[in-house]
Structure formats: C-alpha cells, structure tokens
Design an enzyme around this catalytic site. Structure first.
Site, PDB file in Angstrom:
ATOM      1  CE  LYS A  65      -4.937  -1.982   0.730  1.00 51.74           C
ATOM      2  NZ  LYS A  65      -5.228  -0.574   0.156  1.00 51.74           N
ATOM      3  CB  SER A  72      -1.141  -0.085   1.275  1.00 52.14           C
ATOM      4  OG  SER A  72      -1.950   1.025   1.188  1.00 52.14           O
ATOM      5  CD  GLN A 129      -9.026  -0.224   0.350  1.00 53.76           C
ATOM      6  OE1 GLN A 129      -8.029   0.132   1.006  1.00 53.76           O
ATOM      7  NE2 GLN A 129      -8.940  -0.838  -0.753  1.00 53.76           N
TER       8      GLN A 129
END
Length: 536
Positions: free
Chosen positions: A331, A306, A335
């Site tokens: 990733k 991420s 979100q």
C-alpha cells in the site's frame, strides 16, 4: 475497554487482519461546523454542470414515490469513490467514531479486556488505574446485567458489548457482576473515563544484548510511545534490535517518519510523497535518533502495510538494517480525510509515497476492490508464501540502494531474508485445535478456575521460569478438546506435543500478564523471530 486480542502468531489468519485493516495512511483535516445541509451543495449554475447533481435533483422533484435522498446521495458517493482506488472510501456518520478511534490513541469507556464465554461477558483483565479497576472489578468476573438489563444469554456479539460499555467520559454505567464464591450479583457503578490505547504490544530483552519491540499500529501517539519503549531497553545500550511490524496495517504517516528517525542519521531521507495536486514533500532524519548505530532487523509479512512499509523501506533503502519475513502488503497511497456536513467523511487518496531510492511499493489495483484485498490468497495458492522462487518482479521495477543492493518496487517490500509461511496442517489434531480456537478457550478456562493457585506468580518472569504444563494438565487439555469437537489426539509426535505444551503455557501467561507473559514464550517457536535472532 479493550477486547481480548486475537492472537497474531499463525500467519494463516493474517489475511483477515489485512482485509479489516488496510484503510489507513491518511492525514486528518479539521472541518467546519456540522449543519443540516445535504451532502451535495452547489449553486444553481454549478448544478447545471454536474450530471450527478442534476439526476439527484430530478429524482427528488419528479420521482413517482418517496425517496430517501440521503441514502441516494450516499450510494452515489460510494460508487464514485469505487472508481478511484481501493483506499478512497466513504465513512458514514454512524461509523465515523469507530473507524477513527483506533488511531486516536485513546477512547472513552470502562477499561476492561473481555471475551464472550458461554454467552456471557467475561472480564479477562482490568486495565491498570482504569475505571473498572478503581471500583473493584476483577479478572474472571461475569457481567450479567448492564443498567438493570440482562445481557447474559442474549447472544451478544463483541461489537454489541462495546456499544453497551463505551460512553462519554464522566457518564456512569451500572453493572451486575457474578463472582465465584458469591451467591448473588455484585453491583458496581463505573464512571467512564479516557482509556489510552497502546501501539507497543511489548518491549523486552530476549537476552542481555538484544532488544525486541512489537508495534501493532501507527496511531497519533505511536512515535512517542515507541521512543519510550526503545529508551527503556537502552540501559545498558543495545547492540542488536528486532522491530516487529508483522500484521501492522499502518496508520499515520508522521508516526512512521518519527519511528524511522530513531534509526537514521541526520539528513538521511525517510520518504517523499507526490500527487497531481500535491507537490513533492520530503521527510529527512534529524539528529535525535536513539538507535542510529546498533544492528537492526525488521520483521514484516503480508499483513504489514502502509506506514509499516514506509519504515521498512526507509531502513532497506538506506542500507541501515535487514528486513526479514515475507513480502509486505503493498500500500503506497496516502489519504486525507475530509469531513462532510452531516458528520460523515470521505478519505481521498491525494498522493503516492516513495521510498528513498524512488520506488513506489503500491501493488496494482483495478475495478475489483475485493480481489485487491484478497490478493493474499493468490500469494498462498501460487506458492509465494512458501518459496522465494515463486516471487517474481519485472526488471523495470528494479532499484539500487547506495550500497548496491537490488530492491524492487511495484508491490510491497520484499525482505532481504525470506522466511516461509509456517504450515500447521502436519497433524490433524494440532490443525483443528488451532483453527477451532480451542486452545484459547482452554487457557481462559484454566486461568479462571485456578486463579488462587496462579496468584503465587508475582510477575511474568516468575511465571515463565516456574510454571510447568504437567502430564495431567496435558491429558485434561486433550479431553477438553474432544468435548469441544476436536478429534482425538492421535499420532501427536514429540515435537508437536512440545509445541502444544508451549502454547498452553503461553496463553495462560497472556491471561495473567498480557503480552509480557506471552511473547517471550511464543518466540521460542516463532520461525521469523528465531531467524532474526540468528543474524546477530
């Protein structure tokens, strides 16, 4: 209050961190007031258009037995989100605080690191200027009672202890402490307070020209924290910097942007995001970078995800530095978190992020979320973690940096310099000693029983320079291992013995001086760190 850190030095354990950590990369949204409304709310006209609501309505009105409708709603939500992607998740109200706490930069508690030792809460360290230190709690104290209730010998888990000792700022908790040299328990009334959580584990100089910074997450305060850590190493200015993002599962997108901005000159692209309902948004570097010219190496591995991948991708795609280690997690989804009326929340993937060359590093996912997170083991079994020749990318995923370097999308950041996974099964004793956690238990036991002698070390530097693991200590350690079920130390060659001695010293150093007493020692046997150092 902080739990004792689980060491991150052996990559075989990193898959656990990945499984537990890859639920982040989101932007928090504020919600309205919480009420006693159902999770699903639509008008009668709207309900007629939604089968899920129709079914829930029929169950509530017509089912033969009593039904927990809140539970039914939650089951429906979870199953719907499972159809989207592995990172769109439901957070029940009872888990909301714990799930979000790690990224908020602080929590409310008593300010201790602890471990469970012989079924007793044992204080490893009190946090400086924290509530426990202020009332006189010491490292090595055993917490036997909490608010007059016996907690020793009750089989508590770490999570149970956290729930006992955490609480709102200003509230009090009474603990009864056993301390060596005292016959009866010592009572302490501790007023809980706000305890900051740190994103930067350590910032230090391995030598006069090289700086090293290890970052464990991307929380709200990580940008400011990292800038302070970097600034602390800049007098005199650095020529070389190693940024360690191994095992860092990510966090806030904005914190990743702030970190990358320290390295890139004004106007360079850092990242952009785009989704069906989210237009393209670009993030560019500003003029405020603290380290825009010196040589830079970033360490990554299969646990880096991420926000860590955003930073590594920005540096790699701008030809600003060298990525060292193994392929990162992969990733590339962003979100947003939406509050629900009952205090629960949902995190919904709203966009993908792309590195400056335009590549998405999101690895493939399907219906099996468990397989998605356990993909680490596939990398292990197919040899990818030990040989770069086992890593394959399709030509369709090929991109080029401005300098012409080939980079790939579709499944994490592939490092510029590959370092294979360190195997620890070359010696049976060494393997068992590590995997059974005996060395951590021994280090705490030694520290706890030699505190008076260890007080002669005023700081981590004195300890690193002067503490020695004697032959007698090594012999006692071997005996300790056997008592804990590790087979006798046989066929331990000189190299393995040297590693054992170094780890013994490093973990005693961690118990005394936290990461400042650990990493400068461990780095002497850290292959990725040594490879990075060799590039300068």
């Amino acid at each position: 209050m902080r739990r004792e850190r689980v060491p991150a030095y052996l990559p075989l354990f990193l898959s656990l961190a990945v499984i537990l950590g890859i639920l982040i990369g989101f932007a928090l949204r504020s919600g309205g007031e919480r009420g006693e409304m159902p999770l699903f709310t639509l008008s009668e006209e709207g309900m007629s258009k939604h089968k899920v609501l129709e079914v829930l309505n029929y169950i509530e009105q017509d089912y033969v037995d009593t039904v927990d409708m809140e539970k039914m709603e939650e089951v429906a939500i979870v199953r719907m989100l499972e159809e989207l992607d592995p990172h769109s998740v439901y957070i029940p109200k009872e888990d909301f605080e714990d799930v979000n706490e790690s990224l908020q930069g602080n929590f409310e508690g008593i300010g201790v690191q602890f471990r469970m030792e012989e079924d007793t809460i044992t204080v490893v360290k009190t946090l400086p200027k924290g509530p426990s230190e202020k009332v006189g709690i010491l490292a090595g104290d055993r917490i036997v009672t909490v608010d007059d209730s016996l907690v020793a010998g009750k089989g508590l888990q770490n999570s149970d202890v956290v729930k006992l000792l955490k609480g709102p700022k200003g509230t009090k908790v009474m603990v009864g402490v056993y301390r060596r040299g005292f016959e009866s328990l010592l009572p302490f009334s501790i007023t809980r307070d706000v305890i900051p959580t740190e994103s930067v584990d350590i910032a230090y100089k391995p030598n006069d020209s090289v700086g090293y910074i290890k970052v464990n997450t991307f929380a709200v305060n990580t940008g400011r924290e990292f800038s302070r850590a970097l600034a602390s190493l800049m007098d005199p200015p650095l020529s070389y910097l190693i940024l360690d993002l191994r095992g860092n599962t990510g966090g806030y997108l904005q914190s990743a942007i702030a970190m990358a901005d320290e390295f890139l000159v004004d106007g360079k692209m850092i990242v952009y995001t785009e989704g069906l309902n989210r237009p393209k948004r670009y993030a560019h570097a500003t003029r405020n970078g603290l380290y825009e010219k010196g040589e830079l190496v970033i360490l990554v591995d299969e646990g880096s995800a991420s926000a860590s991948e955003i930073v590594a991708g920005a540096i790699q795609d701008n030809d600003r530095g060298t990525i060292v280690g193994r392929r990162s997690f992969g990733k590339g989804l962003v979100q947003e978190q939406h509050p629900l009326n009952d205090g629960a929340a949902v995190r919904i993937t709203v966009s993908r992020y792309y590195t400056p060359t335009g590549r998405s590093i999101q690895k493939p996912y399907g219906e099996d979320n468990e397989a998605y997170y356990m993909e680490y083991y596939e990398r292990f079994t197919n040899g990818e973690l030990e040989s770069i020749d086992s890593v394959h990318f399709a030509d369709s995923l090929k991109y080029y940096t401005p300098a012409g370097k080939v980079v790939y999308g579709g499944g994490g950041i592939m490092p510029d310099v590959f370092v294979p996974l360190e195997r620890i099964d070359h010696n049976r004793f060494y393997y068992e000693m590590i995997n059974k956690g005996v060395i951590y238990a021994w280090a705490f036991h030694y520290t706890d029983t030699h505190r008076a002698d260890l007080e002669r070390f005023e700081n981590s530097r004195c300890f690193i320079e002067d503490f020695q693991v004697s032959p007698a200590m090594l012999s006692q350690f071997y005996t300790f291992c056997q008592e804990k079920g590790v087979k006798e130390a046989v066929d331990v060659d000189k190299e393995t013995e040297a590693r054992i001695r170094l780890l013994m010293k490093a973990y005693v150093g961690r118990n005394l001086f936290d990461d400042e007493g650990f990493y400068p020692l461990y780095h002497q046997m850290d292959q990725e760190f040594q490879r990075a150092l060799s590039l300068f």
